[in-house]
Design a protein around this motif. Structure first.
Motif, mmCIF file in Angstrom:
data_model
loop_
_atom_site.group_PDB
_atom_site.id
_atom_site.type_symbol
_atom_site.label_atom_id
_atom_site.label_comp_id
_atom_site.label_asym_id
_atom_site.label_seq_id
_atom_site.Cartn_x
_atom_site.Cartn_y
_atom_site.Cartn_z
ATOM 1 N N LYS B 65 -8.880 0.929 0.069
ATOM 2 C CA LYS B 65 -8.103 0.361 0.708
ATOM 3 C C LYS B 65 -6.810 1.530 1.061
ATOM 4 O O LYS B 65 -5.830 1.053 1.827
ATOM 5 N N TYR B 66 -6.969 2.522 0.415
ATOM 6 C CA TYR B 66 -5.982 3.595 0.765
ATOM 7 C C TYR B 66 -6.673 4.765 1.732
ATOM 8 O O TYR B 66 -7.982 4.853 1.791
ATOM 9 N N ARG B 150 -7.376 -4.171 4.745
ATOM 10 C CA ARG B 150 -5.993 -4.545 4.233
ATOM 11 C C ARG B 150 -5.678 -5.767 5.158
ATOM 12 O O ARG B 150 -4.725 -6.256 5.224
ATOM 13 N N LEU B 152 -5.319 -5.599 8.435
ATOM 14 C CA LEU B 152 -4.199 -5.389 9.436
ATOM 15 C C LEU B 152 -5.067 -4.846 10.766
ATOM 16 O O LEU B 152 -6.050 -4.488 10.830
ATOM 17 N N LEU B 187 1.761 2.101 3.424
ATOM 18 C CA LEU B 187 0.523 0.915 3.597
ATOM 19 C C LEU B 187 0.957 -0.070 2.589
ATOM 20 O O LEU B 187 1.087 -1.457 2.817
ATOM 21 N N ASP B 188 1.302 0.438 1.339
ATOM 22 C CA ASP B 188 1.659 -0.486 0.306
ATOM 23 C C ASP B 188 2.898 -1.422 0.429
ATOM 24 O O ASP B 188 2.790 -2.556 0.169
ATOM 25 N N THR B 191 2.046 -4.218 2.870
ATOM 26 C CA THR B 191 1.134 -5.175 2.563
ATOM 27 C C THR B 191 1.907 -6.091 1.546
ATOM 28 O O THR B 191 1.957 -7.203 1.735
ATOM 29 N N LYS B 192 2.781 -5.487 0.854
ATOM 30 C CA LYS B 192 3.906 -6.074 -0.209
ATOM 31 C C LYS B 192 4.808 -7.229 0.580
ATOM 32 O O LYS B 192 4.859 -8.358 0.374
ATOM 33 N N SER B 194 4.144 -8.363 3.433
ATOM 34 C CA SER B 194 3.567 -9.388 4.409
ATOM 35 C C SER B 194 2.855 -10.685 3.103
ATOM 36 O O SER B 194 2.551 -11.702 3.665
ATOM 37 N N GLN B 195 3.188 -10.280 2.035
ATOM 38 C CA GLN B 195 2.802 -11.315 0.937
ATOM 39 C C GLN B 195 3.836 -12.237 0.593
ATOM 40 O O GLN B 195 4.885 -12.113 0.918
#
Lengths: 597, 195
Positions: B65-66, B150, B152, B187-188, B191-192, B194-195
């Motif tokens: 994922k990275y 992810r 995306l 990226l993190d 993702t954070k 959008s949660q």
């Protein structure tokens, strides 16, 4: 190869040559004791140093006394640096609590830094305390470079003076080189490096939390360090998870500035200038590369001014530059072509808009191929020896470039001072050989070259190859020498040849795979470095002494002009023929055999 | 003659040691600390008061994922920033051949649909073992995998990449590169949110 790479190589040489005249002029003023801009600030310091040390500024030394002063000074420094490493565990400024360095490694490093070699058998961040780095190693970066300039000045005075014994005063030359040239340049350069991201702190290593923890396997050891075995008798493995990164920092910028300017090359960190904290950006890289060649190049102009004919200086600089440009281009071609082995493995090595391609093993993305190759050529043409990419991983022909540049005897720019005095000896040999062809007594800069001068010059070109080749031969036929070889086959031979070439020429770069931190390599290497520095410096000073005693001849119709393109080409020919003939058999067994495999 | 020069040799070494070994580095430290307080400590990146890395030092990534960085030859684990090192493997060494093949295989197995050849910097160890960058080619190679893992859009991921791309300095020096840690942190963050 890309147009962009060619552009960067061109820019590098243009900037370098543009800086030659101003710095060369400044140094000539300083060495002749004339005001040059920083006198109001530094002249009182200079006088204070002489008073403290009991030096009389106007006292002339003959060549023997000049030699003795140089040798004693180096010996004192060598002993002090050895002791510093042995007792660093008890001294302050050691936040990582690094212990004493082993006796053979301490000796090797002490010799290495005293001789301006900066061969490193150790890894900086895991071995040397901050105090040892700054109060030991960095001091030698300054004074060994200054001593090299001093010897050069004595040789130049040998040409310019007539019918005298005196060659100047070693202590004065040493002080002026350090105080007016090396210190101010290093100070400014260190601050630029910090601005680009090189650390400069006395604090301990920093700890960062990793974004993604990583893990590795290691053997389980009992209390006495022996591997623990499982039921089947195999060594037990355990999984270790790493969640934090310990980042080595330190007073790095101040040391890196002088290690580049003084053709020293000893890295603060193990990876030297490939390390992103030692060389963070393309700008820091460009300036560090310029710094490698800056003083050796500018000294050519200083030489021209001091002998009263700047054309002589430009001619020498032209010979050096032509050779370096050719080798840089060759190296760029070889490394851009990439590794044939990777081409078959589904790897894209082609240069394009999104990547420079080429052989990237051991190279950094921010530098790519062009900047790695300029550095490799510059650092071995000059006897700097710092690296921004790992030479051991170069293609065979790419690795031949640094190896052969050192084998020319470190006269293509060469060390600060030492490169030019080596080059002047080659110029003497060139006029001698030319003189033989036309049947005239050779002369250079108005001084007759006779039997004594030729004996000294012969020593200078013979001693280095003898040391290099004999030690290489010994190492590759003994188990103790072969045990340190890392890569198999012809490349392993190249590692050993490179090591002794580097130490015997006071360069300091390495095919780093060779495990050179063993008593065998530390001791033989120490010997090679001492010979490479002092056994060449003493005949140079003897030569200077002999030249100074001679009269200066007027230029006549039969005098070979030594500032013409013809002479430049001739000089290059002599250097290349001597170097290539001496080392071709050894090179055939190493890089050339590897290339054709 | 030897005796006469011994005194200046000792004293000169002492005086020059004080000047170049103490006054010079202390002077640089003092001025640099005032002018460049962030750089002198190693350009650390802080997040919510915690040091999460240095802007200049790479970190290891092998989670699909990275974005992955360059292989690192430092011991005993990759990207050990207190023991920098290259691999020193020669170009024809079988160990290097095997390592490259394994790295290619690992990238392919994390992203079986991708049939492009792998950019060379992604499968060769850097000189320092701490290279903080990858080439734009290597970033582009991994866009599909990361976007998929992810959930995306590829365009979003490419947007993050261009935000972390450093051009040539002054348009001339060095090579174009993508800052890997910055990219993965971004990226993190995304993702954070959008949660």
């Amino acid at each position: 190869m890309t147009t962009h790479g060619v552009l960067q190589i061109t820019l590098f040489f243009v900037v370098l040559v543009a800086l030659v005249k101003p710095l060369g002029w400044y140094m000539a003023r300083v060495f002749e004791g004339k005001p040059a801009g920083l006198n109001r600030l530094l002249a009182p310091v200079e006088r204070l140093i002489y008073r403290l040390c009991g030096v009389r500024e106007d006292e002339e030394m003959n060549w023997q006394r000049y030699t003795v002063a140089m040798l004693l000074f180096s010996l004192v420094g060598l002993i002090v640096l050895y002791l510093q490493q042995r007792i660093q565990g008890f001294l302050p400024l050691n936040p990582q609590k690094l212990g004493a360095v082993s006796p053979d490694s301490s000796l090797n490093t002490a010799v290495s830094f005293t001789t301006n070699t900066n061969w490193q058998g150790y890894g900086g961040e895991t071995t040397m305390s901050y105090l040892t780095q700054m109060l030991g190693l960095a001091v030698h970066n300054f004074v060994s470079a200054a001593a090299g300039i001093a010897i050069l000045l004595a040789l130049i005075r040998g040409f310019t003076r007539r019918s005298v014994e005196g060659l100047g005063n070693f202590w004065v030359d040493l002080t002026r080189s350090t105080l007016y040239v090396l210190l101010p340049l290093s100070f400014i350069f260190a601050l630029i490096l910090v601005a680009q991201g090189v650390p400069q702190t006395f604090g301990a290593y920093k700890t960062a939390k990793l974004l993604q923890p990583t893990s590795y396997d290691q053997a389980v050891l009992d209390q006495s360090g022996n591997p623990v075995l499982d039921e089947q008798g195999r060594p037990k493995r355990e999984k270790v998870t790493v969640t934090e990164q310990s980042i080595a920092v330190g007073p790095a910028a101040s040391q890196i500035a002088i290690k580049q300017l003084g053709t020293n090359g000893g890295g603060f960190f193990n990876a030297n200038s490939a390390h992103p904290l030692e060389n963070p950006t393309p700008l820091s890289n460009f300036l560090e590369m310029i710094a490698i060649l800056l003083i050796p190049a500018a000294l050519c102009y200083t030489f021209g001014l001091m002998v009263g004919d700047t054309k002589q200086g430009w001619a020498i600089l032209a010979a050096m530059t032509v050779v370096l440009v050719m080798f840089t281009a060759g190296g760029y071609w070889a490394e851009s072509a990439g590794n044939p082995m990777a081409a078959g493995a589904g790897v894209d090595q082609a240069a394009g808009n999104l990547q420079p391609g080429g052989n990237m093993e051991g190279k950094e993305v921010r530098f790519g191929i062009a900047n790695s190759v300029i550095w490799a050529a510059a650092t071995t043409a000059a006897s700097n020896g710092s690296v921004n990419s790992m030479h051991d991983s170069y293609t065979p022909l790419g690795g031949l470039v640094p190896l052969l540049l050192m084998q020319f005897g470190e006269v293509i720019f060469g060390g600060v001072g030492s490169g030019l005095y080596g080059m002047l000896v080659f110029a003497i040999i060139a006029v001698f050989v030319a003189g033989l062809m036309v049947g005239r007594t050779p002369e250079y800069l108005g001084k007759k070259i006779e039997a004594y001068e030729m004996k000294m010059a012969s020593l200078l070109i013979l001693i280095m190859p003898i040391t290099v080749l004999i030690f290489t031969a010994v190492a590759v036929v003994t188990d103790i020498g072969k045990a340190s070889i890392f890569n198999p086959g012809a490349h392993g031979f190249s590692e050993v040849l490179y090591a002794f070439t580097s130490m015997g020429n006071n360069n300091g770069s390495a095919f780093g795979g060779l495990g050179a931190n063993t008593p065998f390599y530390n001791l033989t290497g120490s010997f090679a470095m001492l010979v490479g520095r002092f056994w060449l410096a003493v005949p140079t000073l003897a030569l200077a002494g002999s030249l100074a005693k001679k009269k200066r001849l007027p230029i006549g119709v039969g005098t070979l002009p030594t500032h013409t393109p013809l002479f430049v080409a001739w000089l290059i020919g002599v250097i290349v023929i001597v170097g290539a003939l001496t080392f071709f058999p050894a090179l055939a067994l190493g890089p050339i055999a590897e290339h054709f495999k | 003659m030897w005796k006469r020069e011994l005194r200046p040799a000792l004293l000169m070494f002492l005086v020059l040691t004080v000047i170049t070994g103490a006054l010079y580095p202390l002077g640089v430290t003092g001025i640099a600390g005032l002018l460049f307080p962030n750089q002198v400590d190693g350009s650390l990146i802080r997040k919510e008061g915690e040091v999460v890395g240095s802007r200049l030092v790479g970190q290891p990534f092998d989670d699909p994922k990275y974005f992955w960085g360059r292989p690192s030859a430092t011991g005993p684990f990759p990207y050990n920033a207190s023991a920098s090192s290259g691999s020193n493997l020669g170009p024809a060494n079988d160990v290097l051949k095997k390592a490259v093949a394994e790295r290619v295989a690992a990238l392919k197995s994390a992203d079986p649909e991708n049939t492009d050849p792998v950019p060379v910097d992604l499968v060769t160890a850097s000189g320092s073992g701490l290279d903080p960058h990858i080439t734009p080619a290597s970033a582009e190679y991994q866009v599909g995998r990361v976007a998929k893992r992810r959930g995306l859009e590829k365009a979003v991921v490419r947007g993050l990449i261009s935000g972390q791309t450093e051009g040539r300095q002054f348009g001339v020096l060095g090579e174009q590169r993508v800052h890997l840690l910055g990219l993965n942190l971004a990226l993190d963050d995304l993702t954070k949110k959008s949660q």
